[in-house]
Design a protein around this motif. Structure first.
Motif, PDB file in Angstrom:
ATOM      1  N   ILE A  32     -14.934   5.961   6.315  1.00 27.01           N
ATOM      2  CA  ILE A  32     -14.747   7.228   5.613  1.00 27.01           C
ATOM      3  C   ILE A  32     -13.285   7.271   5.197  1.00 27.01           C
ATOM      4  N   LYS A  33     -13.079   7.345   3.881  1.00 32.62           N
ATOM      5  CA  LYS A  33     -11.727   7.253   3.324  1.00 32.62           C
ATOM      6  C   LYS A  33     -10.964   8.567   3.562  1.00 32.62           C
ATOM      7  N   PRO A  34      -9.642   8.577   3.296  1.00 32.42           N
ATOM      8  CA  PRO A  34      -8.847   9.772   3.623  1.00 32.42           C
ATOM      9  C   PRO A  34      -9.388  11.073   3.016  1.00 32.42           C
ATOM     10  N   HIS A  92      -7.992  -6.199   3.878  1.00 35.18           N
ATOM     11  CA  HIS A  92      -9.328  -5.624   3.642  1.00 35.18           C
ATOM     12  C   HIS A  92      -9.734  -5.756   2.172  1.00 35.18           C
ATOM     13  N   TYR A  93      -8.807  -5.420   1.286  1.00 33.90           N
ATOM     14  CA  TYR A  93      -9.083  -5.429  -0.157  1.00 33.90           C
ATOM     15  C   TYR A  93      -8.491  -6.670  -0.839  1.00 33.90           C
ATOM     16  N   ARG A  94      -8.474  -7.816  -0.139  1.00 32.88           N
ATOM     17  CA  ARG A  94      -7.786  -9.006  -0.669  1.00 32.88           C
ATOM     18  C   ARG A  94      -8.387  -9.461  -2.003  1.00 32.88           C
ATOM     19  N   PRO A 113      -5.888  -3.857 -11.907  1.00 29.89           N
ATOM     20  CA  PRO A 113      -4.861  -2.897 -12.340  1.00 29.89           C
ATOM     21  C   PRO A 113      -4.815  -1.635 -11.471  1.00 29.89           C
ATOM     22  N   PHE A 114      -5.942  -1.258 -10.880  1.00 32.37           N
ATOM     23  CA  PHE A 114      -5.971  -0.037 -10.071  1.00 32.37           C
ATOM     24  C   PHE A 114      -5.533  -0.267  -8.625  1.00 32.37           C
ATOM     25  N   PHE A 115      -5.167  -1.519  -8.279  1.00 34.46           N
ATOM     26  CA  PHE A 115      -4.856  -1.837  -6.876  1.00 34.46           C
ATOM     27  C   PHE A 115      -3.739  -0.957  -6.273  1.00 34.46           C
ATOM     28  N   PRO A 116      -2.608  -0.748  -6.990  1.00 32.49           N
ATOM     29  CA  PRO A 116      -1.568   0.116  -6.401  1.00 32.49           C
ATOM     30  C   PRO A 116      -2.071   1.538  -6.124  1.00 32.49           C
ATOM     31  N   LYS A 117      -2.887   2.073  -7.038  1.00 38.67           N
ATOM     32  CA  LYS A 117      -3.440   3.415  -6.815  1.00 38.67           C
ATOM     33  C   LYS A 117      -4.392   3.420  -5.612  1.00 38.67           C
ATOM     34  N   LEU A 118      -5.175   2.340  -5.496  1.00 37.83           N
ATOM     35  CA  LEU A 118      -6.105   2.215  -4.367  1.00 37.83           C
ATOM     36  C   LEU A 118      -5.329   2.188  -3.043  1.00 37.83           C
ATOM     37  N   MET A 119      -4.218   1.458  -3.030  1.00 35.75           N
ATOM     38  CA  MET A 119      -3.406   1.395  -1.804  1.00 35.75           C
ATOM     39  C   MET A 119      -2.837   2.776  -1.465  1.00 35.75           C
ATOM     40  N   GLY A 169     -26.932   0.451   3.468  1.00 33.74           N
ATOM     41  CA  GLY A 169     -25.698   1.238   3.538  1.00 33.74           C
ATOM     42  C   GLY A 169     -25.100   1.438   2.157  1.00 33.74           C
ATOM     43  N   ARG A 170     -25.094   0.378   1.334  1.00 33.94           N
ATOM     44  CA  ARG A 170     -24.585   0.487  -0.040  1.00 33.94           C
ATOM     45  C   ARG A 170     -25.421   1.479  -0.843  1.00 33.94           C
ATOM     46  N   LYS A 171     -26.745   1.451  -0.637  1.00 34.62           N
ATOM     47  CA  LYS A 171     -27.609   2.406  -1.348  1.00 34.62           C
ATOM     48  C   LYS A 171     -27.322   3.833  -0.892  1.00 34.62           C
ATOM     49  N   ILE A 190     -24.346   9.567  -0.825  1.00 31.66           N
ATOM     50  CA  ILE A 190     -23.145  10.252  -0.324  1.00 31.66           C
ATOM     51  C   ILE A 190     -22.177  10.525  -1.481  1.00 31.66           C
ATOM     52  N   ARG A 191     -21.884   9.489  -2.276  1.00 32.89           N
ATOM     53  CA  ARG A 191     -20.951   9.701  -3.400  1.00 32.89           C
ATOM     54  C   ARG A 191     -21.564  10.625  -4.452  1.00 32.89           C
ATOM     55  N   GLY A 192     -22.869  10.473  -4.693  1.00 28.82           N
ATOM     56  CA  GLY A 192     -23.551  11.304  -5.695  1.00 28.82           C
ATOM     57  C   GLY A 192     -23.632  12.763  -5.283  1.00 28.82           C
ATOM     58  N   ASP A 213     -14.960  11.294  -8.678  1.00 27.52           N
ATOM     59  CA  ASP A 213     -13.952  10.402  -9.250  1.00 27.52           C
ATOM     60  C   ASP A 213     -13.933   9.066  -8.496  1.00 27.52           C
ATOM     61  N   VAL A 214     -13.885   7.951  -9.231  1.00 29.13           N
ATOM     62  CA  VAL A 214     -13.909   6.628  -8.586  1.00 29.13           C
ATOM     63  C   VAL A 214     -12.725   6.434  -7.632  1.00 29.13           C
ATOM     64  N   GLY A 215     -11.610   7.088  -7.933  1.00 27.04           N
ATOM     65  CA  GLY A 215     -10.417   6.999  -7.083  1.00 27.04           C
ATOM     66  C   GLY A 215     -10.446   7.979  -5.913  1.00 27.04           C
ATOM     67  N   ARG A 216     -11.560   8.710  -5.760  1.00 28.79           N
ATOM     68  CA  ARG A 216     -11.758   9.631  -4.615  1.00 28.79           C
ATOM     69  C   ARG A 216     -13.238   9.590  -4.249  1.00 28.79           C
ATOM     70  N   ASN A 217     -13.703   8.366  -3.918  1.00 33.56           N
ATOM     71  CA  ASN A 217     -15.151   8.210  -3.723  1.00 33.56           C
ATOM     72  C   ASN A 217     -15.585   8.176  -2.258  1.00 33.56           C
ATOM     73  N   ILE A 218     -14.758   8.734  -1.388  1.00 29.56           N
ATOM     74  CA  ILE A 218     -15.129   9.157  -0.023  1.00 29.56           C
ATOM     75  C   ILE A 218     -15.392   8.077   1.024  1.00 29.56           C
ATOM     76  N   CYS A 219     -16.034   6.999   0.609  1.00 25.22           N
ATOM     77  CA  CYS A 219     -16.486   6.070   1.653  1.00 25.22           C
ATOM     78  C   CYS A 219     -16.475   4.630   1.166  1.00 25.22           C
ATOM     79  N   HIS A 220     -16.444   3.729   2.115  1.00 31.37           N
ATOM     80  CA  HIS A 220     -16.510   2.292   1.852  1.00 31.37           C
ATOM     81  C   HIS A 220     -17.700   1.712   2.599  1.00 31.37           C
ATOM     82  N   GLY A 221     -18.363   0.730   2.000  1.00 28.74           N
ATOM     83  CA  GLY A 221     -19.408  -0.007   2.709  1.00 28.74           C
ATOM     84  C   GLY A 221     -19.316  -1.485   2.372  1.00 28.74           C
TER      85      GLY A 221
HETATM   86  P1  GTP Z   1     -15.987   0.016  -1.524  1.00 27.03           P
HETATM   87  O1  GTP Z   1     -17.233   0.261  -0.735  1.00 27.03           O
HETATM   88  O2  GTP Z   1     -14.938   1.081  -1.307  1.00 27.03           O
HETATM   89  O3  GTP Z   1     -15.449  -1.396  -1.348  1.00 27.03           O
HETATM   90  O4  GTP Z   1     -16.403   0.192  -3.055  1.00 27.03           O
HETATM   91  P2  GTP Z   1     -17.216  -0.826  -3.962  1.00 27.03           P
HETATM   92  O5  GTP Z   1     -17.540  -2.076  -3.221  1.00 27.03           O
HETATM   93  O6  GTP Z   1     -18.353  -0.052  -4.537  1.00 27.03           O
HETATM   94  O7  GTP Z   1     -16.176  -1.139  -5.124  1.00 27.03           O
HETATM   95  P3  GTP Z   1     -14.985  -2.227  -5.132  1.00 27.03           P
HETATM   96  O8  GTP Z   1     -14.985  -3.020  -3.874  1.00 27.03           O
HETATM   97  O9  GTP Z   1     -15.067  -2.941  -6.428  1.00 27.03           O
HETATM   98  O10 GTP Z   1     -13.711  -1.278  -5.189  1.00 27.03           O
HETATM   99  C1  GTP Z   1     -13.129  -0.791  -3.994  1.00 27.03           C
HETATM  100  C2  GTP Z   1     -12.622   0.609  -4.234  1.00 27.03           C
HETATM  101  O11 GTP Z   1     -11.585   0.574  -5.209  1.00 27.03           O
HETATM  102  C3  GTP Z   1     -13.649   1.576  -4.830  1.00 27.03           C
HETATM  103  O12 GTP Z   1     -14.510   2.151  -3.867  1.00 27.03           O
HETATM  104  C4  GTP Z   1     -12.745   2.615  -5.447  1.00 27.03           C
HETATM  105  O13 GTP Z   1     -12.240   3.523  -4.460  1.00 27.03           O
HETATM  106  C5  GTP Z   1     -11.586   1.775  -5.958  1.00 27.03           C
HETATM  107  N1  GTP Z   1     -11.797   1.461  -7.366  1.00 27.03           N
HETATM  108  C6  GTP Z   1     -12.683   0.572  -7.911  1.00 27.03           C
HETATM  109  N2  GTP Z   1     -12.597   0.557  -9.256  1.00 27.03           N
HETATM  110  C7  GTP Z   1     -11.641   1.476  -9.565  1.00 27.03           C
HETATM  111  C8  GTP Z   1     -11.073   1.925 -10.799  1.00 27.03           C
HETATM  112  O14 GTP Z   1     -11.458   1.495 -11.889  1.00 27.03           O
HETATM  113  N3  GTP Z   1     -10.098   2.876 -10.707  1.00 27.03           N
HETATM  114  C9  GTP Z   1      -9.665   3.381  -9.517  1.00 27.03           C
HETATM  115  N4  GTP Z   1      -8.702   4.326  -9.501  1.00 27.03           N
HETATM  116  N5  GTP Z   1     -10.160   2.972  -8.347  1.00 27.03           N
HETATM  117  C10 GTP Z   1     -11.134   2.043  -8.375  1.00 27.03           C
END
Ligand code: GTP
Ligand code: MG
Length: 149
Positions: free
Chosen positions: A8-10, A48-50, A56-62, A84-86, A101-103, A108-116
């Motif tokens: 569960i993301k921040p 984790h996100y290697r 391009p969105f990596f700095p924002k993701l960090m 889990g992905r579903k 959960i996201r739906g 917003d993709v940059g505030r999508n709550i959770c990782h799987g």
């Molecule tokens: P995770 O379960 O979080 O790994 O998501 P995912 O597997 O569905 O997507 P992916 O691994 O490709 O991306 C990881 C995370 O990076 C996403 O869940 C988003 O939070 C973020 N992300 C992906 N694409 C974008 C984008 O285009 N813009 C922004 N701001 N963030 C993105």
């Protein structure tokens, strides 16, 4: 048994969605194998996100993932990685089906709550990255015969 690393993301933590998300996995029949609240650091997130380091969105993701504590979980059970992905829904919440959960909780993709985890291999890799062996508990669920034939 198959394992997925679900986080569960921040934003999910700050918005009070921890109980809701745990509840969905519990009710589906999955078993919690590990859980903790943690402020991640840059090194851990880079590992984790290697695969996304060149995006391009990596700095924002960090910045997003460092903005507060996350809830780290390891869930176990039949097909938990794909299911889990579903349950999380599409990466972009605008494409996530209602009922996911996201739906249900994000826009917003940059505030999508959770990782799987996205594969059985990453489920194992990520569980071992975020948890020490001692933190992953191998107990048997009393409900297993009510969930599995
Ligand atoms: P995770 O379960 O979080 O790994 O998501 P995912 O597997 O569905 O997507 P992916 O691994 O490709 O991306 C990881 C995370 O990076 C996403 O869940 C988003 O939070 C973020 N992300 C992906 N694409 C974008 C984008 O285009 N813009 C922004 N701001 N963030 C993105
Ligand atoms: Mg991913």
């Amino acid at each position: 048994m198959e394992r997925s690393y679900i986080m569960i993301k921040p934003d999910g933590v700050q918005r009070g969605l921890v109980g809701e998300i745990i509840s969905r996995f519990e009710k589906r029949g999955y078993k919690l194998a590990a859980m903790k609240l943690k402020q991640a650091d840059e090194d851990l997130l880079k590992e984790h996100y290697r695969d996304l380091a060149s995006k391009p969105f990596f700095p924002k993701l960090m910045g997003y993932m460092l903005s507060g504590p996350v809830v780290c979980m390891c869930w176990e059970g039949k097909d938990v990685v794909a299911q889990g992905r579903k349950m999380l829904g599409a990466t972009n919440p605008l494409e996530s089906a209602p009922g996911t959960i996201r739906g249900d909780f994000s826009l917003d993709v940059g505030r999508n709550i959770c990782h799987g985890s996205d594969s059985v291999d990453s489920g194992k890799r990520e569980s071992e990255l975020w948890f020490s062996p001692a933190e992953i508990v191998d107990n048997e669920s009393a409900l297993k015969d009510w969930i599995y034939e």
